[in-house]
Design an enzyme around this catalytic site. Structure first.
Site, short mmCIF file in Angstrom:
data_model
loop_
_atom_site.label_atom_id
_atom_site.label_comp_id
_atom_site.label_asym_id
_atom_site.label_seq_id
_atom_site.Cartn_x
_atom_site.Cartn_y
_atom_site.Cartn_z
N CYS A 1 0.82 -1.21 0.00
CA CYS A 1 0.00 0.00 0.00
C CYS A 1 0.86 1.26 0.00
CB CYS A 1 -0.98 -0.03 1.16
SG CYS A 1 -2.42 1.04 0.88
N GLU B 1 -2.69 -9.24 3.35
CA GLU B 1 -2.96 -9.77 4.69
C GLU B 1 -4.46 -9.78 5.02
OE1 GLU B 1 -3.45 -5.50 5.36
OE2 GLU B 1 -2.09 -6.70 4.14
N HIS C 1 -3.90 -5.14 -0.17
CA HIS C 1 -3.56 -5.69 1.15
C HIS C 1 -3.67 -7.22 1.16
CE1 HIS C 1 -3.21 -2.10 3.81
NE2 HIS C 1 -3.82 -1.54 2.77
#
Length: 384
Positions: A271, A357, A355
Site C-alpha cells: 500500500c 494480509e 492488502h
C-alpha cells in the site's frame, strides 16, 4: 429529520455544500476529515483501527453495521484511527460469541463520532460522481447548524501534500512476536535464529506482522524516521515497508530511506509502502478520484495470469507514466487498470498496492508473504 431512536441529531456536511442528516452515536462533538467509502461486507472493527484511515471519515456501503459487536482480537492497532464513521443502520443488538461490547460504546470511549440512519446509497453515489472530498461530521447540538459545518469542511486541510505518517508511526522500535490465532490459521514455529525482518511503521497493521511471524520470521518494527544507515546496522535479512495514511509524496524521509536500502537487502512493500518504493525508484504518485477501499477488488497478476479478489484501502496510486528505472508492473486492477504491483529484479524489491494480509478481506494473495520469505532466504532473486 425525525429521530426515532431517541438519539441526538447527526450530520455530515461536505465542502461542496451537500449535507446528509442522521442520528448520532459514539462520541458527541465535531470533527473534520476526508469523506470516503468502504465496500467491505464485514470487518468494520479492523477498518476502524487501521491507521491508514487517519483523518478520514469512513462510510460503509453495507447497510447494517454493529451486529457482531467489538472484541479485543480483531483490532489492527491500539486505537481507532478514523475521524468519523457513517452507517445506514446501527444494529440495536449484538450477537456474536466473541463480542465483549457494542460499537456505540466503543466509539464513545474512543472519542470518535458516528452517524447512523444516513442515506448512504445517495452519499456514496455522490462521492463516486464528484470524488472524495473534505467533510465535517457532527453529533449533538453542532449538527443543527448546517451552514457552519459546510464552512468548517471547506476550511479543513486537503489530503494532497499532507504527511500523516508522523502521526501514526511508533515512537520507538519494538519486537513483534504475536502470531495468528491457531483456532483460525496454521501457525509456524518460531526460531530465534530465524531471519530478521525490519519493518518500517508508517501505519502498520497487526495482521501484516502476524503473517510474517506465522512464517517463522523474526520481526522488529521501527519508526518511520529511522535512517537507512541505522537499518543496515541492524543487519536485516529483509526490510518491509508498511501501509499508512496521507500523501506518499509528502513522506520525503521515507523515500530517502528506501533509496538508501535499494539493492542492499530484499524489500517488500504494501500500500503506502508500494507507493514509497515507486517514488524511491523515480516514479510519481497522484490522488485518485475516490480511491479503492473494500474487500472485493479484482487484481490480475500479469506474471501468472491469475485474477485475485483482494482487499484495498488507498486514495493515491502510482501514475502509469512513471519512469520506474527498470522496475516492471506485475499486477493491475481490472476495474480501472490502476498499477497494483511492481518488482525490480536487479534491486531485489517488490510491492503491491493492495492488502494481501486481508483483515478484513479474502486470502487470495497470501502467497506474497511466502514470496518474501523465499527472497529473504535466497538473497532476493526469487520470482513472484
Amino acid at each position: 429529520m425525525t429521530l426515532h431512536t431517541g438519539r441526538k441529531p447527526g450530520l455530515i456536511a461536505l465542502e461542496d455544500g451537500r449535507t446528509f442528516a442522521g442520528e448520532g452515536f459514539g462520541a458527541e462533538g465535531v470533527q473534520t476529515g476526508e469523506l470516503v467509502f468502504n465496500t467491505s461486507m464485514t470487518g468494520y472493527q479492523e477498518i476502524l483501527t487501521d491507521p491508514s484511515y487517519h483523518r478520514q471519515i469512513v462510510t460503509m456501503t453495507v447497510p447494517h453495521v454493529g451486529n457482531t459487536g467489538i472484541n479485543p482480537e480483531d483490532v489492527e492497532s491500539d486505537r481507532v484511527w478514523v475521524a468519523g464513521f457513517v452507517v445506514h443502520a446501527l444494529s440495536p443488538v449484538v450477537s456474536s460469541w466473541r463480542a465483549q461490547r457494542d460499537l456505540d460504546g466503543y466509539l464513545r470511549d474512543q472519542g470518535v463520532i458516528g452517524v447512523s440512519e444516513v442515506a448512504t446509497r445517495a452519499l456514496v453515489r455522490h462521492i463516486r460522481e464528484q470524488g472524495a472530498m473534505r467533510a465535517a461530521i457532527a453529533h449533538g447540538e453542532a449538527a443543527i447548524d448546517e451552514s457552519a459545518l459546510v464552512e468548517l469542511a471547506r476550511s479543513s486541510p486537503d489530503m494532497n501534500g499532507w504527511n500523516l505518517v508522523d502521526d501514526v508511526t511508533c515512537a520507538e522500535a519494538y519486537h513483534w512476536s504475536e502470531r495468528s490465532n491457531p483456532d483460525f490459521y496454521g501457525v509456524g514455529v518460531r526460531d530465534e535464529q530465524a531471519p530478521l525482518i525490519v519493518a518500517y511503521d508508517t501505519g502498520i497493521k497487526h495482521n501484516i506482522l502476524r503473517m510474517m511471524t506465522d512464517r517463522g520470521l523474526r520481526v522488529t518494527v521501527i519508526p518511520a524516521r529511522t535512517t537507512s544507515q541505522e537499518v543496515l546496522g541492524m543487519h536485516p535479512a529483509g526490510v518491509f515497508l508498511s501501509n499508512g495514511p496521507g500523501d506518499p509524496a509528502a513522506v520525503t524521509h521515507m523515500i530517502d530511506n528506501v533509496r538508501g536500502l535499494l539493492g542492499k537487502t530484499p524489500i517488500f512493500g504494501i500500500c503506502l509502502g508500494h507507493q514509497i518504493l515507486a517514488l524511491a525508484l523515480g516514479g510519481r504518485t497522484a490522488k485518485m478520484r475516490f480511491g479503492h477501499r473494500g474487500g472485493n477488488q479484482p487484481v490480475k497478476n500479469l506474471l501468472t495470469g491469475v485474477v485475485e479478489i483482494s482487499a484495498h484501502n488507498h486514495g493515491f496510486a502510482v501514475t502509469p507514466d512513471s519512469d520506474l528505472r527498470g522496475a516492471e508492473v506485475t499486477h493491475i486492477n481490472l476495474n480501472d487498470n490502476t498499477i497494483e504491483g511492481l518488482r525490480h529484479v536487479d534491486l531485489g524489491a517488490f510491492s503491491v498496492q493492495y492488502h494481501p494480509e486481508a483483515s478484513p478481506g479474502p486470502h487470495d494473495s497470501l502467497y506474497l508473504f511466502d514470496e518474501f520469505v523465499r527472497r529473504v532466504q535466497d538473497g532476493s532473486k526469487a520470482a513472484i
